[in-house]
Design an enzyme around this catalytic site. Structure first.
Site, PDB file in Angstrom:
ATOM      1  N   ASP A  48      -0.563  -2.522   8.609  1.00  0.00           N
ATOM      2  CA  ASP A  48       0.475  -1.678   8.028  1.00  0.00           C
ATOM      3  C   ASP A  48       1.737  -2.485   7.734  1.00  0.00           C
ATOM      4  OD1 ASP A  48       1.607   0.659   7.115  1.00  0.00           O
ATOM      5  OD2 ASP A  48       2.240   1.342   9.086  1.00  0.00           O
ATOM      6  N   GLY A  49       2.390  -2.159   6.616  1.00  0.00           N
ATOM      7  CA  GLY A  49       3.672  -2.765   6.301  1.00  0.00           C
ATOM      8  C   GLY A  49       3.704  -3.595   5.043  1.00  0.00           C
ATOM      9  N   ASN A  50       2.579  -3.645   4.307  1.00  0.00           N
ATOM     10  CA  ASN A  50       2.558  -4.451   3.072  1.00  0.00           C
ATOM     11  C   ASN A  50       3.545  -3.916   2.034  1.00  0.00           C
ATOM     12  OD1 ASN A  50       0.531  -6.089   4.102  1.00  0.00           O
ATOM     13  ND2 ASN A  50      -1.117  -4.871   3.232  1.00  0.00           N
ATOM     14  N   ASN A  96      -5.544   7.371   1.020  1.00  0.00           N
ATOM     15  CA  ASN A  96      -4.817   6.506   0.081  1.00  0.00           C
ATOM     16  C   ASN A  96      -5.092   6.854  -1.377  1.00  0.00           C
ATOM     17  OD1 ASN A  96      -3.657   5.121   2.175  1.00  0.00           O
ATOM     18  ND2 ASN A  96      -4.953   3.310   2.002  1.00  0.00           N
TER      19      ASN A  96
END
Length: 360
Positions: A48-50, A96
């Site tokens: 997580d965090g891209n 997503n």
């Protein structure tokens, strides 16, 4: 923009020959020291965090995902070098698909390219003997991407030392639902129609079925003996009645036998948690030892809900996934090893206490 500039300077310094050599040597020393202790056999990552990394550095979202892939390659190398046998990554959630079409298409295209890069001969997975397994809903994947998925699985199938599970597209609730459906299908199918009846009939449920069948057979034979003793008579008419009964019985019994054979099912009372585990997409993997999520978000986001058990260590880190490397992962592994040491000491203490109580 300043932080991205600084990171580029750090990257440039890190790639200079003397610094790069020093860093490599230090990495090898640290990894070697980790291997002296227990190593988790199954590690999962929520990468997580891209997107946040891309926003923070004012770059395209796709570029953030690309840098996230570079981080994945670094971490996979650390995992396989230390002795982790199974790595499971949350690459794409079914949820997503709710994102913009542009981002979804970009992620699918990137997945296609990165799968090809990972699985090509001599690449990272090939070097460490790791095979690719893609877990998720295949029917949601675009045909050209699905072709790349199957190719990656095929090209790495000969690797037997380690596994990379790529959850794509996946949610844990979907996996659990699928496992329940498989279980229901198995237990509602006659035993002789199952794909591997010889194996299943020797399971706990198969043994239960056999005992019940034998009990019913004994009851049936006992009833037949009683009927025969009651019906035995010297009269001719009684004899003809017995002959008619016998002929009727011999005519019906074969079909009854066939019908009872057709309707033998596994005992649903034998269903356990292990039954569902055996029908999960990670059925062949060792228990999940460690789950790591980056970006500071402290939730599982519908990932590996079934696989997380009482001994799974769940770690939430504040760094964003593209920033994640050995220096972030090392303290996590050391902490896990320390916890394992405490668990082993507690188990040994409990065993000693039992030994003393028995001797008393």
């Amino acid at each position: 923009m300043g932080s991205l500039h600084d990171s580029r300077i750090h990257k440039w310094l890190a790639t200079s020959p003397p610094v790069a050599w020093t860093i490599r040597q230090l990495r090898e020393i640290l990894i070697g020291s980790l291997k002296q202790g227990p190593i988790p056999q199954h590690v999962a990552f929520v990468m997580d965090g891209n997107r946040r990394f891309a926003r923070n550095h004012h770059i395209e979202t796709v570029e953030g995902h690309n840098m996230g892939f570079e981080s994945l390659a670094r971490i996979l190398e650390v995992c396989y070098k230390t002795g982790v046998t199974v790595v499971t990554i949350y690459a794409f959630s079914i949820e997503n698909f709710k994102r913009s079409k542009h981002e979804v298409d970009a992620l699918m295209s990137m997945a296609k390219v990165k799968l090809e890069q990972l699985s090509e001969h001599g690449a990272l997975l090939d070097r460490y003997g790791a095979s690719v397994r893609v877990l998720g809903q295949r029917d949601l994947i675009k045909p050209d991407v699905l072709k790349a998925v199957d190719k990656a699985v095929s090209l790495t199938a000969h690797n037997k030392k380690a596994i990379l599970n790529i959850c794509f597209p996946y949610t844990s609730r979907d996996e659990i639902t699928t496992a329940v459906m498989k279980t229901v299908e198995t237990y509602s199918t006659p035993i002789h129609n199952l794909q591997s009846p010889s194996k299943r009939t020797f399971s706990e449920s198969g043994i239960t079925q056999h005992i019940r069948k034998q009990s019913l057979k004994d009851d049936s034979e006992g009833g037949a003996e009683q009927r025969e003793s009651r019906s035995s008579s010297p009269s001719k008419e009684g004899k003809h009645d017995d002959e008619r009964s016998l002929s009727s019985s011999t005519a019906i019994n074969p079909s009854e036998k066939d019908e009872s054979h057709l309707h033998q099912f596994l005992d649903p009372e034998a269903i356990t948690a292990q039954t569902l585990t055996d029908n999960m997409m990670t059925a062949d993997a060792p228990p999940l030892d460690l789950l790591v999520r980056t970006s500071g978000v402290e939730r599982l986001s519908d990932f590996m809900l079934w696989q997380c058990h009482e001994n799974t260590s769940i770690v939430f880190l504040k760094c964003l996934w593209p920033e994640f490397d050995l220096w972030h992962f090392l303290p996590v592994l050391v902490e896990w090893q320390w916890q394992q040491k405490k668990i082993q000491e507690a188990a040994a203490q409990q065993q000693r206490s039992r030994g003393r109580s028995k001797s008393d």
